[in-house]
Write an enzyme that holds these catalytic residues in place. Structure first.
Site, PDB file in Angstrom:
ATOM      1  N   GLY A   1       8.506 -36.795  30.896  1.00 55.66           N
ATOM      2  CA  GLY A   1       8.733 -37.443  31.825  1.00 55.66           C
ATOM      3  C   GLY A   1      10.064 -38.381  31.398  1.00 55.66           C
ATOM      4  O   GLY A   1      10.353 -38.400  30.139  1.00 55.66           O
ATOM      5  N   LYS A   2      10.624 -38.931  32.368  1.00 52.97           N
ATOM      6  CA  LYS A   2      11.865 -39.663  32.013  1.00 52.97           C
ATOM      7  C   LYS A   2      12.205 -40.541  33.359  1.00 52.97           C
ATOM      8  O   LYS A   2      11.718 -40.202  34.465  1.00 52.97           O
ATOM      9  CB  LYS A   2      13.111 -38.970  31.714  1.00 52.97           C
ATOM     10  CG  LYS A   2      14.342 -39.713  31.075  1.00 52.97           C
ATOM     11  CD  LYS A   2      13.597 -39.778  29.544  1.00 52.97           C
ATOM     12  CE  LYS A   2      14.557 -40.450  28.474  1.00 52.97           C
ATOM     13  NZ  LYS A   2      14.082 -40.454  27.020  1.00 52.97           N
ATOM     14  N   GLY A   3      12.653 -41.828  33.103  1.00 51.41           N
ATOM     15  CA  GLY A   3      13.039 -42.536  34.085  1.00 51.41           C
ATOM     16  C   GLY A   3      14.353 -43.341  33.877  1.00 51.41           C
ATOM     17  O   GLY A   3      14.922 -43.214  32.840  1.00 51.41           O
TER      18      GLY A   3
ATOM     19  N   VAL B   1      11.158 -39.017  36.755  1.00 54.70           N
ATOM     20  CA  VAL B   1      11.052 -37.586  37.105  1.00 54.70           C
ATOM     21  C   VAL B   1       9.811 -37.212  36.034  1.00 54.70           C
ATOM     22  O   VAL B   1       9.816 -37.470  34.923  1.00 54.70           O
ATOM     23  CB  VAL B   1      12.159 -36.910  36.836  1.00 54.70           C
ATOM     24  CG1 VAL B   1      11.898 -35.022  36.814  1.00 54.70           C
ATOM     25  CG2 VAL B   1      13.282 -37.346  37.674  1.00 54.70           C
TER      26      VAL B   1
END
Length: 427
Positions: free
Chosen positions: A118-120, A73
């Site tokens: 952001g992040k995953g 995201v």
């Protein structure tokens, strides 16, 4: 949560249990009155710019094929490329990753880094898989999200259950697709692959730096000060070691294996070795086991939640006996718990500042990769301390100006910077 605040939740969120994304939305609502003319742009903070869900099919060691769900995201790219870690956990959800990416937007803005958020995540329990299987999962995950990441687009890093080895696999997988070495595609890499000195302990060091500053403001003498820590991995363990080096004593620790306490101070070095050998603090020699609930009521000067989000709630906030809370984890305190802590006069150094040491040194790593010029660990730590202290003092000034908590001050600062960038770029 009020009825008015409920109206801001997307229809798929339960107002009684909104999850991490719902918590972030409430945090934005709370800060909106302080944003002035920028309020017309505030809804951009409530909509991630891009959310990607991917299927990760992988051949297991026994020859079978298993499928895992992965996410990446990008909450905001207005101030620069996305930046944020990737976590591997069996309970990862889209709501969680969305919130974590949003908190990264706030975090990078608070400390003034030229990044967005952001992040995953991958829904997988690494404890149930071999190293070979985790490598295949990692490589396939990067293959699936490669279209939206890049050195100047979105730079992953380590998070829960991912480490330097994971980053090495990610870098190699992306470089293979690109046809050339791309060390800047991830941060938190091993040193031989372009990683930065000081990165491993950076988040815990940032917790320590801001904790020391908050203790000074509160008139707490660190010599003999009591510290309690939830989570004793990289962040909590590093913070524990640094606090004991200046004379504080760690009186209670909790992780997924148990809770232990000693009012005279735990042997931190022995505990770190025990965790390294066994994977948790449970059963450590010369410690007293306490219940998970009792951990929160231990009398302490500084409490450091450094595990997962949502740990301090309305159910345990009132029992907390600390003068300062320094959030090493992302989102460990629910908004309703914030209200309780504030009413008790407990100072909370929010996650978006306290644990920003990791992303700050990740920024240093990215800069070093881009310039192909590397700094000493002394230079790294000196630059880190300056950025963290400058941000801390700016937030305390904002908090006094508006008569608000440090968390609200952080969101005022970050949301203003994010929305100014959004406004200047236009629609």
């Amino acid at each position: 949560m009020s009825e008015q605040q409920n109206q801001h939740l997307p229809s798929y969120l339960d107002p009684d249990n909104p999850g991490p994304w719902g918590v972030f939305l409430e945090q934005v609502d709370r800060v909106t009155p302080y944003l002035g003319a920028l309020r017309e742009w505030v809804d951009t903070l409530k909509h991630p710019e891009r959310s990607l869900i991917v299927d990760i099919p992988v051949r297991m060691d026994d020859g079978s094929i298993a499928h895992f769900e992965g996410y990446r995201v990008q909450h905001s790219l207005s101030r620069g490329p996305g930046k944020g870690g990737v976590r591997y956990h069996q309970d990862v959800t889209l709501s969680e990753v969305m919130a974590l990416s949003a908190w990264m937007s706030v975090k990078t803005a608070v400390v003034g880094l030229p990044f967005g958020g952001g992040k995953g995540g991958v829904r997988v329990d690494p404890r149930q898989h071999s190293a070979a299987e985790m490598e295949r999962i990692t490589r396939r995950y990067i293959n699936e999200i490669s279209s939206i990441i890049g050195v100047d687009k979105d730079i992953p890093g380590p998070d829960v259950n991912t480490n330097a080895q994971t980053m090495a696999w990610m870098m190699d997988a992306y470089s293979a697709r690109a046809g050339s070495a791309q060390p800047g595609i991830v941060t938190g890499k091993p040193i031989p692959l372009g990683g930065s000195l000081g990165r491993v302990e950076a988040t815990g060091r940032g917790v320590f730096i801001t904790g020391v500053a908050a203790a000074k403001d509160a008139g707490i003498n660190l010599a003999g000060a009591r510290v309690s820590i939830q989570g004793f991995g990289n962040v909590g363990g590093t913070a524990a070691r640094l606090f004991t080096e200046v004379g504080a004593k760690v009186v209670a620790v909790q992780d997924h294996t148990g809770s232990i306490a000693d009012p005279e101070g735990l042997d931190v070095e022995a505990l770190l070795q025990h965790v390294k050998q066994t994977g948790g603090v449970g059963g450590a020699a010369n410690t007293t086991a306490i219940s998970a609930e009792a951990f929160w009521s231990v009398e302490t000067d500084i409490l450091i939640p450094a595990a997962l989000e949502g740990q301090i709630t309305r159910k345990n906030a009132d029992s907390i006996q600390a003068r300062i809370i320094v959030e090493g984890a992302n989102g460990p305190t629910r908004p309703e718990a914030d209200d309780i802590l504030n009413s008790k006069g407990i100072v909370v150094v929010p996650d978006v500042l306290a644990n920003a040491g990791g992303v700050t040194v990740s920024y240093f790593e990215w800069v070093q990769n881009t310039s192909n010029f590397y700094w000493s660990v002394e230079e790294i730590n000196e630059r880190l301390e300056k950025i963290m202290l400058d941000a801390y003092h700016a937030l305390t000034a904002t908090a006094k100006e508006h008569d608000v908590s440090l968390r609200t001050a952080a969101f005022i600062t970050a949301c203003t910077r994010l929305l100014e960038a959004r406004q200047l770029r236009g629609v």
